[in-house]
Each structure stands twice: as structure tokens, then as C-alpha cells.
Write an enzyme that holds these catalytic residues in place. Structure first.
Site, mmCIF file in Angstrom:
data_model
loop_
_atom_site.group_PDB
_atom_site.id
_atom_site.type_symbol
_atom_site.label_atom_id
_atom_site.label_comp_id
_atom_site.label_asym_id
_atom_site.label_seq_id
_atom_site.Cartn_x
_atom_site.Cartn_y
_atom_site.Cartn_z
ATOM 1 N N SER A 1252 0.904 -1.231 0.078
ATOM 2 C CA SER A 1252 -0.020 0.163 -0.002
ATOM 3 C C SER A 1252 0.794 1.298 -0.020
ATOM 4 O O SER A 1252 1.799 1.413 -1.017
ATOM 5 C CB SER A 1252 -0.761 -0.074 1.106
ATOM 6 O OG SER A 1252 -2.105 0.910 0.976
ATOM 7 N N ASP A 1370 -5.477 -4.031 -2.930
ATOM 8 C CA ASP A 1370 -4.572 -3.634 -1.852
ATOM 9 C C ASP A 1370 -3.784 -5.012 -1.446
ATOM 10 O O ASP A 1370 -4.486 -5.856 -0.894
ATOM 11 C CB ASP A 1370 -5.076 -2.798 -0.708
ATOM 12 C CG ASP A 1370 -4.025 -2.195 0.100
ATOM 13 O OD1 ASP A 1370 -3.171 -2.866 0.514
ATOM 14 O OD2 ASP A 1370 -4.404 -0.906 0.591
#
EC number: 3.1.1.5
Length: 1522
Positions: A1252, A1370
Site C-alpha cells: 500500500s 491492496d
């Protein structure tokens, strides 16, 4: 037509003339002109049509006529066209414009219509900008991720039966005698000319202890049995004879396992004799200990030398039975034993116990009658209770013992070389396996303990009293002057002659060699030193108690008596005076300078005791003189370059004791020794004794000093003058590595090169010792003490073994130190030293080690050869002695996956052998490999008699099973995303050899190799590192460089280097077709392909040669950049066509000069030269035509720890530092502060992985490897993400997500551009969650913005990104902190920074049902005591991160992981506007955390602490002039 006149001219064409009135009219000129033209055209057409046709020119019939007709046509048409264009542009067009602009138009519309028009225009423009200008990222050319290369597993051409007939016989025989190392042709013929063959029918037994020679199986299968210790012993000759005579009874006896156990099965090409039995054949006539009583008079020596025949079995029987007696008792016992002339009968030994056999009564003069009987007894004692049985009709070959005895006499130097090779393999195979793998430390360490009885010799009595006190006083004064800190390094007595020796050693050596060549054999066998005055001994009236009379008299005895007249020549007398003059001067000097000569006499006495301890005595020299008449056919004894010893010696406490620097060429040294040997009868003894006298150092160590550490190669011999040395082993606490062979033995954060210099108090808290003691929590177990007169390190120093023990000063100790380089010179000139060691080893060998040595098989496999295949029966455990193995799993669909790689010291196959299951994978050799084969039969035999061995192996298996169970879920699959990590994890561990190969000619590989070598030295490779090029190899091989024997000698030399050093660099500095280039490829565990980044990325000639050799070694690409910058897409162009690069790539900045000539230019060919010139021109043109952002690097590695060569060195030796950055939205800005703190603390980062926001920050740092650009770009991105307008403009109908993702894409793309992950200066990866296939994926190639964007895609807020048909989200949903994957990439120490949110774990008590209205009311009720229930979005988020939390907890417990969590819980996921505040929080936390690690001593970085600065000063310790 009324206004003009039309007329016809003579050519028949009509012309028109306007009337004057029309011409004068100016109102309508254009109309008049057009009318005139029209009238003219009509009239002309009418006239032409009605008049008779004029005579036309004839139709052209030739080419010239056609050309003229065309030219006439163009001259009429083109002018008319030009005329029309001019009139239109100057008259017609202006008229039309004037008419248009004089018009007036009126449009009427309402505001709605106008607004719609404006909106349409704006929308059109915005659409064009949005989808044609701002989304350049979507129009980049597709660059998919680079696929993991397939595993190279070439077909095993050596599988199946061997060739029949004579070729089979020769192949099996040659493979069996490989244990002797390289053999020259005369030596080989000498061994094999008396070889016998014997046929054994199936079931026939053979008593190996009665076989007088070396036995090997040529064809068939033989089982080796051993008498079981549980059923009693059978020692008598009658029992053994009866057992061998009655084959039927023997067969039934063995088949029923009645008292015998199966040791091993011997197949084609394997030896039936053990290494110890081979040593016993070579060392029959070697004494175990010098007869000290005979050294009191020279006449006795002369008498005994005259009586000694070529072969005398003079070995004491009872020496091994005497325990650690007083030193004065040794001489009496030994002299009586040697006088008896009986050889020892070594009994079967239990785990260190010994049985006392009766002594013989035969006299020394009756050796001829007792030789056969003694030999038979000795052979029985070498391998008792061993029986062989043929399973099928078998052919065996026997080299008789007489061949070995004759070889010892005819070729003593070749014999010593064979003994040295066998001793080396004995240590690598038998001792190392028993000590490290089977846990038989007591048996192995007991050998060194029992060896002290042979090597203990006291100093003369008059050197123990006042002389020793005076010596101590010198050291005490110096110790008081220096202080306690400096004394811990040890104080060496000043040697004034050492400097002169080093400056003139080369000259003195050649002078003395020529001198000895002309001396008589009697004189040459005598050791004379400048301090010994032969003629003046009685003149000065020295009393019998003086020192010179107590030194070994044999050194002076022959000088006192008159030699035989037939051996004396005037030339010899003249030459002898050359040595007498300095002797007389030295004697007078002793009268004038008693103190200085007393130090020299101490050195003389110590050297005498050491030489007697290693077996170099007068009697052995006399015996050697008779048989030392050959040597030209024998190679140099030592198999490694003595000059390279310098690098090792400077790392211990005696760095000031230089090795022999004047030796020059190693081959010249060997030839000189051999020529002198053949001419004068012995080696240049006089010069050798003089050199050794100067090499002896007298050193003082305070109590607690560490002289030798476990695992260290012995620096030399320590002779204890006064004090006690404690020999012990460190005991590792439970929970550490059990065996030590399954993992690389490298202590994290320590520097072995510095650790070897800690000769100070090991208990002190200084530097590395303190860190290691805290890390390993070791206690120490004392084994035995070395008293005054004893020698420490005899076996290890003479045979070049590594120490199995620690040697610590029990008290303040004074020792004499002889460096290992001096011992190597002794072994080179006097092979009797090695033979004596071999004799002593065979005499004290425990029975258990003998049986292990019998069953262990030394196996040599070629590169690419398959050792076993998946599904085969498991019959043995394999231990890697030298080389590298790879285990490959063959899955359905013919897919190959690397399971593991095994380097030197590691083992494979225990689990299958213990469980008697089939092989789970295919095992093949990456390169030429030496293995120790541990058969299952031996394991079963040992398990029955010695359960402790089974427990030891069971611990190893249990540890490996635990590792398999604890392996994370993400590594259990063999998918593309993680198959590479498993391969990389095992490939970067325990690399021992690295080949440096250029891509094409002109690459500066020599300079690259030198810089890498320097970086490896600074990083600190265990046991050091060395590099080899063609010059070094030719220097070592000498005259054997281009012979077939040179290949064998080279292989042995390289094997010794790999055993001696922790890493060896092979630099291919020759042309493609040279043998050295091939050697560099075949010997490498890992091959570095070095290329110039700015040159052509086409396949080079070296790569084609590499591919043609079909090597399976790990291959990595190294791109050299002149500047610290890599243009986007450059690396992909290099990797695109190189599918064989399976180990990654590295970007290295190195200033170099482009040259078209290689280091060693090959033959000039026109095509080759032209190709090189074209490549250089392409590179030069590309400098000016390539689009580059900047011509000079903005960010350079100013700190040494950030050097590119240091980074590559850490990767190669398995000490890479990894940085894992977790996800957490805006909280990830703290990563910037933590990275800055790491840089300020001096911690290098080699690999970066992120999730991320961690992937974004990590990519910024990996791009330039600098904090400054990372900070600027991160702040700019945070500013974009903090803008609410951009977020609002990106909103869309929430079918998939709330935003389109365009603004997010733009922000990331503006940061990274079209850069690719391969172009990053540091290795980088990011992880994503593949929701299409429900698995994690790790990305290390492709466009950066794309996979960073995928790793940052929160579900619902941003749409997933599409990648090859899969949707990526993600990576934090599965693993928010990828420590495990980082560990798999080879990182040793990992800094893991976690900035994820913490879930609210407050207990909920809202009941079995829940009302939404009550939930809303409770949330706004300030007086409610019930906690707020989670919302729907919170529940969905917790479900998404369930797997990530489990992986996070596992990551915290991974060894080598340093978990960091800054205090950022108060910041939200989207609070990018608080950049400076969050950055400062991370920076402050990082500094505090690293300071804490530093104070605890566990900071893994090359930091210059005060303790380590002190340790570094000991690399070149100062000689105390006292």
C-alpha cells in the site's frame, strides 16, 4: 462578339483582340477578361471545327520525337495554369472576401441555447485533455511482468550402466584411485605395475584385515560387515582364521546377523579400504616419537644411522596406553619401547577407551625376522573385525602393500602429497561428519588430546630457572609500561634478526640451496645454525650443564667426529667454512651480549622441541636421506599458494609475523627444492633452520586470552614455555541451531575478520565478543590442559585443519609461536612431518571412527549429473564436502520447482532415510561436487550400538520438520508469484564460489573483481575471501599448466582454496576460447554476467559460450553505469532476450574507460575487430542521441555503507539488509522519517518491499537510494492526495467504487513516470491481492506506477486494476507486512515498519439481537455505558484484514526481524495534509529505536564503535621492543 475582333493567324489558331472601348473600361475588369477568354475559346473551337484541318506534324515514330512532343505540350499547359492561379489569388479571391465582409448577418438565440453550446465546447475540450493528454499512463506500451525462468535440468548422460569391457575396467579403477589426488605418470605406474585382480564368487567372504594392500571393486557388489560390540570381541588369530576359512559357516553366520552388522555396500569403482588403512600402508616405517635417550651422544646416532635399513618397523607398542604422564617419564618409556622394535597393536576402541596389549620382546636388531609378523599385526590393528562378502560374482583389484612401501622409498615427495590429500579428505569426510553431524565430539577431540603424548618435549633444565625468570621480568616490565588495555593483545619479544631475514630471505635461500647442493650427504643431513660453534665448544670450556650441551646433540654430533674419508672433499671443506664463520662470530657475540643471545637460545630450544614434536629429528632425516634420491617427477607438495597466506596471518594476533616473503614463484621454489634434493641428498636444512629460528616468536598472553577460536584455521604451533593452556569447547544453549550443518554458520552483525583478532580477554565486554556472547549465550566446557613442554595445534596446523576447540590461557602463559607458513615450508621440504602425523593418527584412532571411515564413501559427481531422481529408494544421506547441489520437484505437467540448494557443509536426505520412504525430489549437481555418502546400513549399525548418534540425527530431522510446519501458507503453493521466492531463498545461502564473466570483450572485469574483493573484505566473509585469475593459476601450476596432470592438480588446488576461504572469486580475464574461462564457469556456484549498461544489449560471445556449456549455476546480471542513474526501460532491454538470468540483476556505479580491447586480447580477426569497433561506435553515438533526464548524478553514495559494491557483497555472502514497509494510508508518511533515521544511523538497505503506502514510499527510496528525492516526491504526492477538489472531481456513480481512480493514477504516474521496477537502483518489490485467483502476488518487474497503484487500491474507494485479466487490490488484505517474503529473498536482517490501524477489541455486550435505531441513539448518547457496536463498513474491513493480522503476528517472530511501530495511531487513513507532523513522528521514533538497539549491542551495521576501532588496531599489532 460585337465588341471584339477575331482573326486567324497564319498557324490556323484564332486570336482575340478586345475592342478599345472594352479595354478602356475599368468598372468590370474581371468580367471583361472572362468574357474575352470565353469568346476566344468559342470562336477558336468553332473555327477549328469548320475549317479544313491544317497539316498536322507527323506522329512521332521515334523516342526523340515523343520527347519533343511532350515538351511542347508542357510548354503550352503549364503557363496557362500558372496564369489562372495568379488571377484567382489576386483578383477573384479578394473580390469574394470583400463581398462576404460587406454583408451583415444577425443571429438571435436565448440563454439556454447559448449555455448548451458553451457546455458542449467545454466538455469537448475537457474530454480531449482528460482522455488524450492527461492519461498518457494508459497508452504506455505493454510491458508484462518478467516470467520466472525455467529450472535448468539437463538430461543425465551418465545414467545407466557403464561401458562394457576394458573401458569399464579402466573407468572404475580410475574413479577408485581418485582418492589419491592427482598422480603423475611415474607414480601411477609405480602403484599399478604390481596390481593384482581377484575373482570372488557370490557369497564368498574376504578378511580385509588379512589383505595386504589397497582393495577396490572393479565389477560387482561387496558388502562390508563389522563384528558387533554387543556380542563380545573376537581378537585372536585363530578365530579370524577359522572365520575366513569356512566360507559356508561364515555365510550362515553373516546371513543370520550372528554377531556381525552391515556397514556398507561397495559398488563399482568404490574402494573397499578406508582412508586410515591407506595411511597405514604409507607409514609402516615411521616412528611415533623421537628416541631422546639416543640423542645424548653423536656416536650413537652415527651407529644407529648406519644400522637403519630402508624399512624399519620401529614404533612403540605401549605409548598409546600411557596416560598423561609427567614430561620426564616420556623419554624413558619411549626409549625402551623404540628399542624393542615392535610396532603397536592398536586394539579395538570403545568411544575413547583403550585396551593395553602385551608388549613384544624382540630386539631392535632382529627386525628382519619380525617384519612380516609385525606388519600383519599392525594391519590387523588398523582395521580389526572387518569382513567383506560378495553379493554377486565380483572382480576386485588389489594394490599390494609392497607397492606403497616402494613408492615411499622411490617417490617420497609424491608420497607425502598423497598423504596430505588423504589427510585433507579424512578431515573433510570422517572427522567433520563425526564431529558436526553425528555429534561424536568426544571421539574427535580425544585424538588431539592423545596426540599430546607424542609431541611433549621439555626445555633444557638450565632454561627453566634463572633464564626463565629473566624472560618473565622483561614481559612484566613491558606490561607495566603499556597498561592493562594494551597488554590484552599479547606482547611479543623483540627479534632483531627478523627484519633482516625478511629483507634478504630470497637471496639467503638460494645461496644456502646452492651451498647444500655441493655438501656431502653427511654434512647436508646436519643442522647448523649461526649460534652453534662446533670447533670452539671445548675451547671455551663450557660445562656439561650449559645450554649448548643440552640442545639436541645430533645437530652438532657429526661436526665433532671425523666423517668418512670417502665422503669428504676439499670443496666440501671449503664450503663448510662459509657457515663456520658466522657461527664463531655468534659465539663471541654470546659472550659479549648475554641478554640478546639468551633470547636467541630460547628460540633455538623452542624450535628444537617443536621439530622433535612434529617428527623432524635426526633419525628421520637419516632415514629420509637414503630414499630421497628422486623428486623430479613429483610435484610441489603444497597445493595452495603460500603467498596468499599473508591475508590470513594479518587477521590474527600475530599480524606482524610475516610469512616467507622471499619465496618468489611457488613452482620455482618446488623445483629448487627438488633439484637440491636429488643432488645433495636432503633439502637445504641449514637455511631452513636459520629461517625457522627467526620465525619463532616468544609471546606473553595474560590469563583469559583466546589464542585459537573454534572453527578458525590454526595460525600455527604454540609451544608452552610456562603456564597452562585450557583447551575446551563452547556449549550453545538450547534453542539454538542443534547441529550446525543445516544453516549457514554466520553470526549476525559480527565481523569474523575482526573476531579472530580478539586475543584479549574473551570474557570482557568489548566489541564483537560481547555481542556474540549476548547473542549465543555460550558457556564453555574444558577438555584438557596443555602443560609446559606441550604443543598446541599440532594436528590442525600441520594438516591445515580447522580447530574444533577453543584455546584459552588458563594462567598467564608464555608461549613460543611458529607460524603456519613456516610449517608449510617444513612439510614441503621434509615430507616426514606429514608421514609422522599420519602414523600417529592411525595409532590412536578409536574403533568407532574407524568403522565410520570404512562405511563413508567419498563420491565425486560432475556438473549436471543427477545423484538420485524423484521416487527412487533412499539408500544414503549425502553431505556436501565441496560444490553445490540443487533439489528439484517435478510436479504434474512437467513443471519443475526448486525445493532447495545445498552448499558446503550441508546435508540432504535424512528424512527419507529415517522413514525409509522414497526420494521426494530430484537431486543434481550444479557443478563438480564432492560428497560424503553416508549409507543407511551404517546408520542402522550405529543406531543399534550407539543410540546417541540416532538422537543427534533425530534432532536435526525434528528441526527441519518444524521449519516445514512453520512455513507460511503463502509459500506452500508453487504458483508463479512465489515460486521465485523459494528459489531465491535457497540460492543466496552458502555461496562459496562466484564466477565473474563479461558479457562481451572490453568489459573491465578485472577492476570490477578487485573492487568486489575489497568490498567483501570489508563486509567480513567468514574465513576470508580470495580471487583467482589466469595469472595466479599459471603461477601456481607452473610447468604443469598445459598438461593433463595440470587439470587434476588444478582441481585439487581449487578444492583446497574453497576449503580454506569462505568465498572464492573466479575472474574470467581471458578470451572466450581459453580453458580458464571454462574453469570459471564450471567452478561457480553463482555467475555474475558483467555488462556495460550504455553499450549494446545484444547477446555477447561469452554468453553464447556460457549457454553452450549448459551450466545450471545461478546467473545474475550486473550492469555497470558511469553515473548513478538508469534510464527508464534500459534494464528491460537487457533482460528481454536473457531468459537464462535466474538470479536477478544489480546496478553498479563504477567509473571506467571504454576500450575496445579486452584485458587479454585474443587473436586479431577482421570480423571480431570490426564487430568491436561497431559496438564502440554505437556506444559513443548513444551517449549523445539517447534521451537522458540529466547528464550528471544528483544523488550519489557519499557514505561507504551505501556503496554499490558493498551492497553486492552483502547479497553474495547472505548478509543483506531488508526494509519492509507496511500499509496504513497517510500514516505511511512516517516511513519517510524512519528511513531518514536509518540513513543517519549508517544502516544500509539492500532490498525494499512495501504494501500500500509502503510500496509507494519504498519505491521512491529504491529509485535513487537517497532520502532527498524521496522526501520531495512524497510531499508532492501528499499534497495532491490532500486536495478535496481532486477527490470531488473524480467522483463517479458507485457501482464498483466511489471514484474513477484517474486522479489517483495521475498522482502516482506524475511521481514515477514511465520508470520500471527493474530500473530501480535498489531491489524492490510490492505485493497485491489477486481477487480473481484469491492469492497474493509479488511484483518485481513492470511499470512502477501500475503495481504501486494496485498495491494501494482500497476496495470501494478505488477500482481494482486489471493485470493480464486478473483484478488486483491492496496487498494489505492478505499480508500487510511482508517479512516472510523478504526473508525468502535472502535478507539476513529485516527492519519491519508497521503503520497499520489497530482494531478496537473492546468486548461487546449488546445481546443476541441488535436494533439499528438503538445503535444510532447509543452512538450519540454521552451517558451510555455500552460500547458502540461496529458499523457495517467496519465489519467488512475486519473481515478483509483477518488473514493479514495472522501474518503480522507471524512476521514479528521471524528470526532476524526488527519490528518497529511508530506512535501514529492518532492519525487517519486519508489525513495526507498532516505530512510534516507525521514525518516528524516517524523520524523521532526511528532515532529512538535505533539508539536503543545500539545501546543493547544488537544493531546490525558496520558501525565504528570504540571497541571495534581497538580491534581494528590489532590487525597490525606493534612489536614490543623489550
Amino acid at each position: 462578339m460585337a465588341d471584339g475582333v477575331t482573326q486567324v493567324d497564319s498557324t490556323g489558331l484564332h486570336s482575340f483582340s478586345p475592342s478599345p472601348s472594352l479595354s478602356s473600361s475599368s468598372s468590370l475588369p474581371a468580367v471583361a477578361l472572362s468574357l474575352a477568354v470565353s469568346a476566344s475559346a468559342v470562336t477558336a473551337s468553332y473555327s477549328i471545327s469548320h475549317l479544313p484541318p491544317p497539316p498536322l506534324p507527323p506522329v512521332p515514330t521515334t523516342m526523340a520525337g515523343w520527347i519533343g512532343w511532350v515538351f511542347s505540350f508542357f510548354f503550352q499547359v503549364i503557363p496557362s495554369v500558372l496564369y489562372w492561379i495568379i488571377t484567382f489569388s489576386t483578383i477573384t479571391l479578394p473580390t469574394w472576401l470583400f463581398t462576404l465582409f460587406s454583408m451583415s448577418l444577425t443571429f438571435t438565440m436565448n440563454f439556454t441555447t447559448l449555455l448548451l453550446i458553451v457546455l458542449a465546447v467545454v466538455s469537448t475540450i475537457s474530454w480531449f485533455i482528460r482522455y488524450r493528454f492527461l492519461n498518457m499512463y494508459s497508452r504506455l506500451p505493454p510491458e508484462p511482468q518478467r516470467k520466472e525462468p525455467q529450472v535448468d535440468l539437463f538430461p543425465d548422460v551418465q545414467e545407466g550402466d557403464s561401458k562394457p569391457g576394458l573401458a569399464n575396467y579402466l573407468d572404475e579403477f580410475l574413479s577408485a584411485i581418485k582418492v589419491f589426488g592427482y598422480l603423475e605418470r611415474p607414480v601411477f605406474h609405480e602403484l599399478t605395475r604390481t596390481m593384482q585382480t581377484r575373482k570372488l564368487i557370490a557369497g564368498e567372504t574376504l578378511m580385509l584385515e588379512e589383505e595386504k594392500g589397497f582393495c577396490l571393486v572393479v565389477d560387482g557388489l561387496v558388502q562390508i560387515f563389522v563384528k558387533s560390540m554387543r556380542d563380545g570381541k573376537s581378537d585372536t588369530d585363530e578365530e579370524l582364521h577359522h572365520l575366513g576359512a569356512e566360507s559356508s559357516d561364515e555365510e550362515h553366520h553373516i546371513d543370520g546377523k550372528q554377531g556381525y552388522q552391515l556397514l556398507t555396500e561397495v559398488k563399482n569403482g568404490a574402494s573397499m579400504s578406508s582412508l586410515f588403512s591407506i595411511l597405514s600402508l604409507f607409514t609402516e616405517d615411521i616412528q611415533l616419537r623421537e628416541n631422546e635417550s639416543s640423542g645424548s651422544s653423536s656416536s650413537s646416532i652415527a651407529l644407529r644411522a648406519a644400522r637403519v635399513p630402508n624399512s624399519i618397523p620401529t614404533s612403540p607398542r605401549g605409548v598409546m596406553d600411557s596416560p598423561s604422564l609427567g614430561f620426564q617419564d616420556h623419554s624413558d618409556d619411549t626409549s625402551n619401547m623404540i628399542t624393542n622394535g615392535e610396532l603397536p597393536s592398536v586394539p579395538p576402541l570403545h568411544l575413547g577407551e583403550s585396551r593395553t596389549p602385551p608388549s613384544g620382546d624382540q630386539h631392535h636388531q632382529q627386525h628382519h625376522e619380525s617384519r612380516k609378523h609385525s606388519s600383519r599385526k599392525r594391519r590387523k590393528s588398523v582395521h580389526p573385525d572387518i569382513v567383506a562378502r560378495a553379493m554377486v560374482d565380483t572382480t576386485i583389484a588389489i594394490i599390494p602393500a609392497s607397492a606403497f612401501r616402494r613408492l615411499t622409498r622411490v617417490y617420497p615427495r609424491a608420497t607425502a602429497h598423497i598423504v596430505q590429500v588423504i589427510l585433507t579428505r579424512l578431515q573433510r569426510v570422517t572427522f567433520a561428519t563425526a564431529h558436526s553431524y553425528l555429534g561424536l565430539s568426544n571421539e574427535v577431540l580425544g585424538i588431539e588430546k592423545q596426540m599430546t603424548k607424542f609431541t611433549t618435549y621439555d626445555l633444557p633444565n638450565n632454561m627453566r630457572g634463572a633464564a626463565l625468570d629473566r624472560l618473565k621480568d622483561k614481559f612484566i616490565k613491558e606490561r607495566d609500561r603499556l597498561g592493562s588495555e594494551e597488554v590484552t593483545k599479547g606482547i611479543a619479544l623483540h627479534n632483531p634478526s627478523a627484519g633482516r631475514r625478511r629483507r634478504s630471505s630470497s637471496f639467503l635461500r638460494k645461496d644456502a640451496a646452492l651451498q647444500a647442493k655441493l655438501m656431502t650427504p653427511r654434512r647436508a643431513a646436519t643442522v647448523v645454525t649461526p649460534e652453534s660453534a662446533p670447533a670452539e665448544h671445548d675451547t671455551y670450556g663450557v660445562s656439561p650443564g650449559d645450554l649448548l650441551s643440552t640442545i639436541q646433540s645430533s645437530r652438532f654430533g657429526p661436526r665433532y667426529e671425523q666423517p668418512p674419508a670417502k665422503l669428504q672433499t676439499p670443496l666440501a671443506e671449503k664450503e663448510n667454512t662459509h657457515f663456520r664463520l658466522p657461527a664463531m662470530q655468534a659465539r663471541h657475540t654470546f659472550r659479549r651480549q648475554d641478554t640478546m643471545d639468551e633470547d636467541g637460545l630460547f628460540r633455538e630450544c623452542i624450535l628444537d622441541c617443536i621439530m622433535k614434536g612434529i617428527g623432524l629429528t635426526s633419525s628421520t632425516r637419516d632415514a629420509l636421506r637414503k630414499s630421497n634420491h628422486s623428486g623430479e617427477a613429483s610435484p610441489k607438495l603444497l597445493s595452495y599458494d603460500s603467498r596468499r597466506q599473508k591475508a590470513i596471518f594479518t587477521n590474527n594476533a600475530f599480524g606482524f609475523i610475516d610469512p616467507y616473503e622471499g619465496s618468489g614463484d611457488g613452482e620455482t621454489e618446488s623445483l629448487m627444492s627438488m633439484s637440491v634434493t636429488s643432488a645433495g641428498g636432503t633439502s637445504p636444512v641449514i637455511n631452513l633452520r636459520e629461517e625457522l629460528r627467526n620465525d619463532i616468536e616468544i609471546v606473553y598472553f595474560p590469563k583469559g586470552s583466546v589464542l585459537v577460536e573454534q572453527g578458525e584455521r590454526h595460525p600455527g604451533l604454540y609451544y608452552v614455555i610456562d603456564g597452562f593452556l585450557d583447551v575446551g569447547v563452547p556449549i550453545v544453549d538450547k534453542g539454538e541451531d542443534l547441529v550446525g550443518v543445516s544453516k549457514p554458520a554466520a553470526s549476525k552483525g559480527s565481523f569474523p575478520t575482526l573476531k579472530r583478532t580478539t586475543t584479549a580477554n574473551s570474557v570482557g565486554a568489548g566489541g564483537t565478543a560481547a555481542n556474540d556472547s549476548r547473542r549465543r549465550k555460550q558457556s564453555r566446557k574444558s577438555l584438557y590442559l596443555i602443560k609446559p613442554g606441550g604443543i598446541q595445534g599440532y594436528v590442525g596446523a600441520v594438516a591445515s585443519y580447522r580447530s574444533y576447540t577453543d584455546v584459552v590461557a588458563k594462567t598467564d602463559v608464555y608461549v613460543g609461536f611458529l607460524p603456519r607458513a613456516s610449517l608449510e615450508r617444513i612439510a614441503e621440504r621434509y615430507p616426514i612431518a606429514l608421514l609422522t602425523l599420519a602414523k600417529r593418527l592411525t595409532s590412536i584412532l578409536p574403533r568407532l571412527l574407524l568403522h565410520i571411515d570404512f562405511a563413508l564413501e567419498w563420491v565425486q559427481v560432475n556438473a549436471g549429473q543427477v545423484i538420485y531422481r524423484q521416487g527412487d529408494e533412499s539408500d544414503a544421506i549425502y553431505l556436501v564436502l565441496n560444490g553445490r547441489l540443487r533439489s528439484v520437484l517435478e510436479s504434474p505437467g512437467n513443471k519443475l520447482a526448486v525445493v532447495g540448494e545445498y552448499g558446503q557443509g550441508e546435508s540432504v536426505g535424512e528424512l527419507e532415510v529415517m522413514t525409509e520412504s522414497t526420494r521426494p525430489a530430484t537431486l543434481h549437481a550444479i557443478r563438480d561436487t564432492e560428497l560424503a555418502k553416508f549409507p543407511r546400513s551404517l546408520f542402522n549399525s550405529l543406531a543399534q550400538e550407539h543410540p546417541g548418534i540416532t538422537i543427534q540425527v533425530s534432532k536435526l530431522i525434528a528441526q527441519r520438520m518444524r521449519d516445514l510446519v512453520e512455513r507460511p501458507v503463502t509459500e506452500k503453493g508453487v504458483e508463479r508469484s512465489n515460486a521465485g521466492s523459494v528459489q531465491t531463498a535457497t540460492s543466496t545461502v552458502n555461496l562459496r564460489t562466484v564466477g565473474i564473466l563479461p558479457v562481451t570483450a572490453g568489459v573491465p572485469v578485472v577492476e570490477f573483481g578487485n573492487r568486489l574483493l575489497h568490498a567483501l573484505h570489508q563486509v567480513g566473509v567468514t574465513n576470508g575471501v580470495t580471487s583467482l585469475n589466469q595469472a595466479a593459476i599459471l603461477n601456481h601450476l607452473g610447468r604443469h599448466a598445459f598438461s593433463k596432470m595440470g587439470k587434476l592438480k588444478l582441481s585439487q588446488y581449487l578444492a583446497d582454496l574453497e576449503e580454506k576461504y569462505g568465498m572464492v572469486l573466479y575472474i574470467a580475464d581471458t578470451n572466450v576460447s581459453s580453458p580458464w574461462t571454462q574453469t570459471c564457469i564450471t567452478q561457480a556456484d553463482c555467475i555474475l554476467l558483467v555488462g556495460l549498461a550504455e553499450s549494446s544489449p545484444s547477446i555477447g560471445e561469452y554468453e553464447r559460450f556460457l549457454l553452450g556449456m549448459k551450466t545450471t549455476a545461478r546467473k545474475e546480471l550486473v550492469l555497470l553505469h558511469a553515473e548513478r542513474y538508469c534510464p527508464p526501460g534500459l534494464t528491460r532491454r537487457w533482460l528481454k532476450n536473457r531468459v537464462w538470468i535466474n538470479g536477478g540483476h544489480h546496478h553498479i556505479q563504477m567509473a571506467f574507460r571504454l576500450t575496445a580491447e579486452p584485458t587479454h586480447p585474443e587473436t586479431k580477426r577482421f570480423g571480431t575487430v570490426l564487430k568491436q569497433r561497431v559496438q564502440v561506435l554505437q556506444a559513443e553515438i548513444q551517449k549523445y542521441t539517447s534521451r537522458r533526464i540529466r547528464q550528471t548524478p544528483l544523488y550519489s553514495a557519499q557514505s561507504p555503507f551505501k556503496g554499490d559494491f558493498h551492497r553486492l557483497a552483502r547479497r553474495l555472502c547472505g548478509r543483506a539488509v531488508g526494509l519492509v514497509l507496511g500499509g496504513g494510508g497517510a500514516r505511511g508518511i512516517a516511513h519517510v522519517g524512519v528511513i531518514k533515521a536509518l540513513e543517519e544511523a549508517g544502516i544500509p538497505v539492500d532490498i525494499i518491499g512495501g504494501t500500500s503506502i509502503g510500496s509507494f514510499i519504498g519505491a521512491l527510496y529504491a529509485r535513487d537510494a537517497d532520502v532527498v528525492p524521496m522526501y520531495g516526491r512524497a510531499k508532492k504526492f501528499a499534497g495532491r492526495m490532500g486536495s478535496m477538489w481532486r477527490f470531488a472531481l473524480d467522483l463517479t456513480y458507485p457501482t464498483v467504487s466511489y471514484t474513477t481512480g484517474h486522479e489517483f493514477n495521475r498522482g502516482i504516474f506524475k511521481t514515477f513516470g514511465d520508470s520500471q521496477i527493474e530500473d530501480f537502483w535498489l531491489e524492490f518489490y510490492c505485493n497485491t491481492t489477486n481477487i480473481s485467483k484469491s492469492r497474493p502476488e509479488y511484483h518485481s518487474s513492470g511499470y512502477v506506477w501500475r503495481y504501486v497503484r494496485a498495491s494501494m487500491s482500497l476496495a470501494g474507494l478505488i477500482p481494482p486494476i486489471c493485470d493480464e485479466g486478473s483484478m488486483l487490490l491492496d496487498g494489505g488484505y492478505i499480508d500487510n507486512l511482508t517479512v516472510d517474503h523478504m526473508k525468502g529473498l535472502g535478507a539476513d536482517v529485516i527492519f519491519a515498519v508497521d503503520v497499520g490501524s489497530i482494531d478496537d477489541n473492546t468486548p461487546q455486550v449488546y445481546g443476541d439481537s441488535l436494533s439499528g435505531f438503538w445503535s444510532v441513539f447509543n452512538r450519540w448518547n454521552p451517558f451510555s455505558s455500552c460500547p458502540n457496536p461496529p458499523t457495517l463498513s467496519e465489519i467488512q474491513a475486519r473481515l478483509a484484514y483477518v488473514s493479514s493480522i495472522d501474518n503480522l503476528e507471524r512476521a514479528k517472530n521471524i528470526p532476524g526481524c526488527l519490528y518497529m511501530r511508530p506512535p501514529i495511531d492518532g492519525y487517519g487513513t486519508l489525513e495526507f495534509g498532516k505530512f510534516d507532523e507525521i514525518y516528524q513522528v516517524g523520524y523521532a521514533f526511528g532515532k529512538q529505536f535505533l539508539e536503543k538497539l545500539k545501546s543493547e549491542g544488537s544493531l546490525p551495521l558496520p558501525e565504528e564503535t570504540e571497541e571495534k576501532k581497538k580491534l581494528q588496531r590489532t590487525l597490525a599489532p606493534r612489536r614490543a621492543s623489550i
